[in-house]
Design a protein around this motif. Structure first.
Motif, short mmCIF file in Angstrom:
data_model
loop_
_atom_site.label_atom_id
_atom_site.label_comp_id
_atom_site.label_asym_id
_atom_site.label_seq_id
_atom_site.Cartn_x
_atom_site.Cartn_y
_atom_site.Cartn_z
N TYR A 89 -3.54 6.01 -1.99
CA TYR A 89 -2.54 4.95 -2.11
C TYR A 89 -2.66 4.26 -3.45
O TYR A 89 -3.72 4.22 -4.07
CB TYR A 89 -2.55 4.00 -0.93
CG TYR A 89 -3.48 2.81 -0.92
CD1 TYR A 89 -3.64 1.94 -2.00
CD2 TYR A 89 -4.17 2.47 0.25
CE1 TYR A 89 -4.45 0.83 -1.94
CE2 TYR A 89 -4.98 1.35 0.32
CZ TYR A 89 -5.12 0.54 -0.78
OH TYR A 89 -5.93 -0.57 -0.71
N ARG B 124 -1.58 0.55 -5.21
CA ARG B 124 -1.28 -0.83 -4.81
C ARG B 124 -1.29 -1.74 -6.03
O ARG B 124 -2.21 -1.68 -6.86
CB ARG B 124 -2.34 -1.27 -3.80
CG ARG B 124 -2.26 -2.69 -3.28
CD ARG B 124 -3.39 -2.86 -2.28
NE ARG B 124 -3.67 -4.22 -1.91
CZ ARG B 124 -4.83 -4.63 -1.39
NH1 ARG B 124 -5.80 -3.76 -1.18
NH2 ARG B 124 -5.02 -5.89 -1.07
N GLU C 222 0.61 -3.37 5.59
CA GLU C 222 0.25 -2.63 4.39
C GLU C 222 1.49 -2.01 3.74
O GLU C 222 1.65 -2.04 2.52
CB GLU C 222 -0.76 -1.54 4.72
CG GLU C 222 -2.10 -2.07 5.21
CD GLU C 222 -3.07 -0.94 5.51
OE1 GLU C 222 -2.70 0.24 5.29
OE2 GLU C 222 -4.20 -1.23 5.96
N ARG C 223 2.37 -1.45 4.56
CA ARG C 223 3.54 -0.76 4.01
C ARG C 223 4.57 -1.72 3.41
O ARG C 223 5.22 -1.39 2.41
CB ARG C 223 4.21 0.08 5.10
CG ARG C 223 3.38 1.29 5.53
CD ARG C 223 4.13 2.18 6.50
NE ARG C 223 4.25 1.60 7.83
CZ ARG C 223 5.37 1.21 8.39
NH1 ARG C 223 6.52 1.32 7.74
NH2 ARG C 223 5.39 0.71 9.61
N TYR D 257 0.87 -1.17 0.00
CA TYR D 257 0.00 0.00 0.00
C TYR D 257 0.91 1.23 0.00
O TYR D 257 1.38 1.66 1.05
CB TYR D 257 -0.88 0.03 1.25
CG TYR D 257 -1.89 -1.08 1.39
CD1 TYR D 257 -1.56 -2.42 1.16
CD2 TYR D 257 -3.18 -0.80 1.81
CE1 TYR D 257 -2.48 -3.43 1.33
CE2 TYR D 257 -4.12 -1.81 1.98
CZ TYR D 257 -3.76 -3.12 1.74
OH TYR D 257 -4.68 -4.11 1.90
N ARG D 258 1.15 1.81 -1.16
CA ARG D 258 2.01 2.99 -1.26
C ARG D 258 1.16 4.21 -0.92
O ARG D 258 0.51 4.80 -1.79
CB ARG D 258 2.65 3.06 -2.63
CG ARG D 258 3.58 1.86 -2.89
CD ARG D 258 4.21 1.91 -4.27
NE ARG D 258 5.18 0.82 -4.43
CZ ARG D 258 4.89 -0.38 -4.95
NH1 ARG D 258 3.65 -0.64 -5.35
NH2 ARG D 258 5.81 -1.31 -5.05
N LEU D 259 1.17 4.56 0.35
CA LEU D 259 0.23 5.52 0.94
C LEU D 259 0.92 6.86 1.17
O LEU D 259 1.95 6.93 1.84
CB LEU D 259 -0.28 4.95 2.26
CG LEU D 259 -1.27 5.78 3.06
CD1 LEU D 259 -2.65 5.74 2.41
CD2 LEU D 259 -1.36 5.25 4.50
N TYR D 260 0.33 7.94 0.62
CA TYR D 260 0.92 9.27 0.75
C TYR D 260 -0.19 10.32 0.91
O TYR D 260 -1.29 10.15 0.36
CB TYR D 260 1.74 9.62 -0.50
CG TYR D 260 2.95 8.75 -0.71
CD1 TYR D 260 4.16 9.04 -0.09
CD2 TYR D 260 2.88 7.62 -1.53
CE1 TYR D 260 5.28 8.25 -0.29
CE2 TYR D 260 3.99 6.81 -1.73
CZ TYR D 260 5.19 7.13 -1.11
OH TYR D 260 6.29 6.34 -1.30
N TYR E 94 -5.56 10.72 2.36
CA TYR E 94 -4.42 10.06 1.73
C TYR E 94 -4.89 9.43 0.42
O TYR E 94 -6.07 9.13 0.24
CB TYR E 94 -3.85 8.95 2.61
CG TYR E 94 -3.22 9.39 3.90
CD1 TYR E 94 -1.83 9.50 4.00
CD2 TYR E 94 -3.99 9.68 5.02
CE1 TYR E 94 -1.23 9.90 5.20
CE2 TYR E 94 -3.41 10.08 6.21
CZ TYR E 94 -2.03 10.18 6.29
OH TYR E 94 -1.45 10.58 7.47
#
Length: 247
Positions: free
Chosen positions: A156, A158, A215-216, A120-123, A154
């Protein structure tokens, strides 16, 4: 000439296509510690009548709309309103795209190929892009949000199985009301007591290490992570508006 095709039923996009890019279903998700609501898959420990949803830790009214606003644009708007005081770990607009004919995804200035990492590329950003193999660029933008002073926005990106998944997500902000530290597997879920979870959360490095750890780190990480939850008072609402643009 490419043309956007979208099948929208009961305000939810079921399936769509733009050129060789296929997508759908799209929908809404939210959860607390014991319940999971989704408009596109199997809910868990949640009941609903119409747009009224009863979860283990709250009752909610969901207003969700999808519409095509012009020949190349889809717009989604959702509002989740507390019918009584309740806890939430997140509220999400979920968009799914077939990985075929999409070469890379972009978020926060970084470009990723599809490797089935399930990360999960969360920003805390407002835009995500998918780059088609034929040069098509799909842009997903978080246009508006309201976190009721308790949640922050946010996006994300994925890469999971045969899909690219994009979430516009509201997550709890400090000071959080609860911390759920748990280890899950196929057979059961183990949760630490609230006092221990909060102690670990407040220890130096505890939050940095455990906050949404699985997730990360992706598919090969054990299902261990700390998930904060915040309370919404009766009558408070969360809002998300997302636009998906095709060339």
């Amino acid at each position: 000439m490419k043309r956007l095709q979208a099948e929208i039923i009961n305000n939810c996009l079921v399936t769509g296509q733009y050129g060789d890019i296929h997508f759908g279903p799209w929908g809404f998700e939210c959860s607390d510690r014991h319940s999971f609501v989704t408009l596109t898959d199997q809910c868990r420990n949640a009941r609903h009548i119409g747009n009224q949803w009863q979860l283990a830790e709250g009752d909610w009214a969901l207003d969700y709309h999808t519409r095509q606003t012009d020949p190349n644009t889809l717009h989604i708007r959702t509002t989740l309103t507390a019918r009584c005081d309740g806890l939430l770990q997140d509220a999400v607009i979920r968009l799914v795209f077939d990985k075929s004919n999409i070469q890379t995804g972009e978020i926060a200035g970084r470009t990723y190929p599809h490797t089935d990492s399930d990360r999960y590329r969360l920003y805390p950003v407002r835009n995500v892009r998918l780059n088609g193999t034929d040069g098509t660029i799909v842009s997903v933008t978080l246009d508006r949000y309201d976190g009721a002073g308790r949640f922050a926005p946010y996006l994300y990106l994925r890469d999971s199985d045969d899909h690219w998944i994009i979430h516009a997500r509201l997550l709890p902000i400090d000071p959080v009301d609860h911390v759920w530290l748990r280890w899950a597997n196929r057979l059961f879920t183990l949760s630490t007591p609230d006092w221990l979870a909060r102690l670990i959360w407040k220890c130096p490095g505890g939050r940095t290490i455990f906050w949404r750890l699985r997730e990360r780190l992706g598919r090969h990480c054990p299902e261990i992570q700390a998930v904060p939850l915040n309370n919404l008072k009766s009558g408070q609402s969360l809002l998300l508006e997302v636009t998906c643009r095709f060339p």
